[in-house]
Design an enzyme around this catalytic site. Structure first.
Site, PDB file in Angstrom:
ATOM      1  N   HIS A 163       6.483  60.163  27.157  1.00  0.00           N
ATOM      2  CA  HIS A 163       6.537  61.568  26.716  1.00  0.00           C
ATOM      3  C   HIS A 163       6.287  62.519  27.884  1.00  0.00           C
ATOM      4  O   HIS A 163       6.940  63.552  27.996  1.00  0.00           O
ATOM      5  CB  HIS A 163       5.530  61.812  25.588  1.00  0.00           C
ATOM      6  CG  HIS A 163       5.776  60.939  24.390  1.00  0.00           C
ATOM      7  ND1 HIS A 163       4.834  60.718  23.432  1.00  0.00           N
ATOM      8  CD2 HIS A 163       6.872  60.211  24.014  1.00  0.00           C
ATOM      9  CE1 HIS A 163       5.330  59.902  22.504  1.00  0.00           C
ATOM     10  NE2 HIS A 163       6.559  59.575  22.843  1.00  0.00           N
ATOM     11  N   ASP A 219      12.189  60.183  23.656  1.00  0.00           N
ATOM     12  CA  ASP A 219      11.857  58.887  24.272  1.00  0.00           C
ATOM     13  C   ASP A 219      12.938  58.447  25.259  1.00  0.00           C
ATOM     14  O   ASP A 219      12.627  57.939  26.343  1.00  0.00           O
ATOM     15  CB  ASP A 219      11.734  57.806  23.188  1.00  0.00           C
ATOM     16  CG  ASP A 219      10.405  57.846  22.446  1.00  0.00           C
ATOM     17  OD1 ASP A 219       9.443  58.441  22.951  1.00  0.00           O
ATOM     18  OD2 ASP A 219      10.351  57.252  21.347  1.00  0.00           O
ATOM     19  N   HIS A 260      12.915  51.829  22.888  1.00  0.00           N
ATOM     20  CA  HIS A 260      12.489  51.646  24.283  1.00  0.00           C
ATOM     21  C   HIS A 260      13.156  50.428  24.942  1.00  0.00           C
ATOM     22  O   HIS A 260      13.582  50.496  26.092  1.00  0.00           O
ATOM     23  CB  HIS A 260      10.975  51.490  24.365  1.00  0.00           C
ATOM     24  CG  HIS A 260      10.226  52.725  23.984  1.00  0.00           C
ATOM     25  ND1 HIS A 260      10.450  53.946  24.579  1.00  0.00           N
ATOM     26  CD2 HIS A 260       9.258  52.931  23.064  1.00  0.00           C
ATOM     27  CE1 HIS A 260       9.630  54.846  24.043  1.00  0.00           C
ATOM     28  NE2 HIS A 260       8.912  54.266  23.116  1.00  0.00           N
ATOM     29  N   HIS A 281      12.902  62.798  18.152  1.00  0.00           N
ATOM     30  CA  HIS A 281      11.905  62.069  18.948  1.00  0.00           C
ATOM     31  C   HIS A 281      12.556  60.910  19.712  1.00  0.00           C
ATOM     32  O   HIS A 281      12.157  60.600  20.840  1.00  0.00           O
ATOM     33  CB  HIS A 281      10.746  61.560  18.092  1.00  0.00           C
ATOM     34  CG  HIS A 281       9.657  61.000  18.954  1.00  0.00           C
ATOM     35  ND1 HIS A 281       8.739  61.792  19.598  1.00  0.00           N
ATOM     36  CD2 HIS A 281       9.412  59.734  19.376  1.00  0.00           C
ATOM     37  CE1 HIS A 281       7.956  61.041  20.363  1.00  0.00           C
ATOM     38  NE2 HIS A 281       8.349  59.780  20.240  1.00  0.00           N
TER      39      HIS A 281
HETATM   40 ZN    ZN Z   1       7.840  58.372  21.703  1.00  0.00          ZN
END
Ligand code: ZN
Length: 290
Positions: free
Chosen positions: A77, A239, A262, A235
């Site tokens: 972040h 990321d 991720h 969000h």
């Molecule tokens: Zn995140």
């Protein structure tokens, strides 16, 4: 375009998502060409960890980088805010194994960086320009990068949950204003059953309704509700930008991601770094002393 660093050092304190313990974060200006470096200051000798894919340790729950036994978790972040605001060079001191979670979004870091201010350095900013498309797939999840101007993103998620369902953010073109208004405030999210399992495993001890959008089987449990109707996909874009920062320079390309996270973000970064014929670096000149 010139490289940029922050105008003065600035600090904040928050809790670590996993430890639940207070963590102090201090950002320092850094010389041109030095990039973003994290420093663990709580160890017997300070350990420097470059914000580079080569330092990636884990993509489980958050993006973790490290060197030897020293790791720093949840870097994405802060890295997202640095990338979006065009900060190339900064030293990030942290006195624990994770970056404070703050409110689960990048907005507190944008505020911190805006408060510190920034300035142009005398060296040109290198950028990585995509020349050929690259793609990574994992079942029905995929991510693709192809040539484009600036960094643009088309991201979709599909959760079989009534509060999320299908969400798609199409044609998001990254600049600092678009990030600040449309992405930075989007928070981390999780499902109550997963959060409870993490707590039983001694993880996510700092996770609560002040820093995570939590859902039971039917609805969002946070009293204040959502910050955007499609906060979840926003969000994911937050990321993604933070994960791409581990390339070490801004990217000129267009990304399409579907149900990624991720692990897939970093798989794309790995493929990019393994495929130098798919891109060129522009603006790469010897750094000029500040
Ligand atoms: Zn995140």
């Amino acid at each position: 375009m010139s490289q940029r660093t922050i105008a003065e050092k600035i600090s904040c304190t928050g809790i670590g998502l996993h430890s639940g313990e207070p963590v102090h974060l201090t950002l320092h200006p850094a010389r041109a060409g030095s990039g973003i470096t994290f420093i663990r200051t709580d160890l017997s000798h300070p350990v420097e960890i470059p914000a580079r894919h080569e330092a990636l340790v884990s993509t489980n729950l958050a993006t973790t980088i490290g060197r030897g036994d020293a790791t720093i978790s949840t870097v994405e972040h802060l890295l997202s805010a640095l990338y979006a605001l065009g900060i190339d060079n900064v030293q990030v001191e942290v006195d624990g194994p994770e970056i404070p979670v703050m409110d689960g979004s990048a907005a507190p870091f944008v505020y911190l960086l805006r408060t510190a201010g920034s300035f142009d350095q005398r060296s040109e900013r290198p950028t990585l320009r995509i020349r050929e498309a690259l793609e990574v797939r994992d079942g029905d999840r995929h991510i693709r990068i192809e040539p484009g101007e600036g960094l643009s993103v088309d991201y979709s998620v599909d959760f079989s949950h009534p509060a999320i369902g299908r969400q798609r953010l199409e044609d998001f073109s990254l600049d600092d204003a678009a990030f600040e208004h449309g992405i930075a405030r989007a928070r981390t999210f999780g499902f109550l059953r997963d959060v409870e399992a993490l707590w039983r495993a001694g993880l996510a001890k700092g996770g609560n309704l002040n820093n995570t959008v939590v859902m039971d089987d039917d609805r969002v449990l946070n009293d204040e509700g959502l910050r955007f109707p499609d906060e979840f996909v926003r969000h994911k874009v937050l990321d993604l930008i933070g994960d791409l920062a581990l390339v070490g320079m801004p990217i000129e390309g267009r990304i399409t991601a579907c149900r990624a996270g991720h692990a897939l973000h970093q798989a794309l970064v790995q493929k990019l770094l393994d495929t130098p014929e798919a891109w060129i670096v522009e603006g790469l000149m010897a750094a000029v002393p500040d």
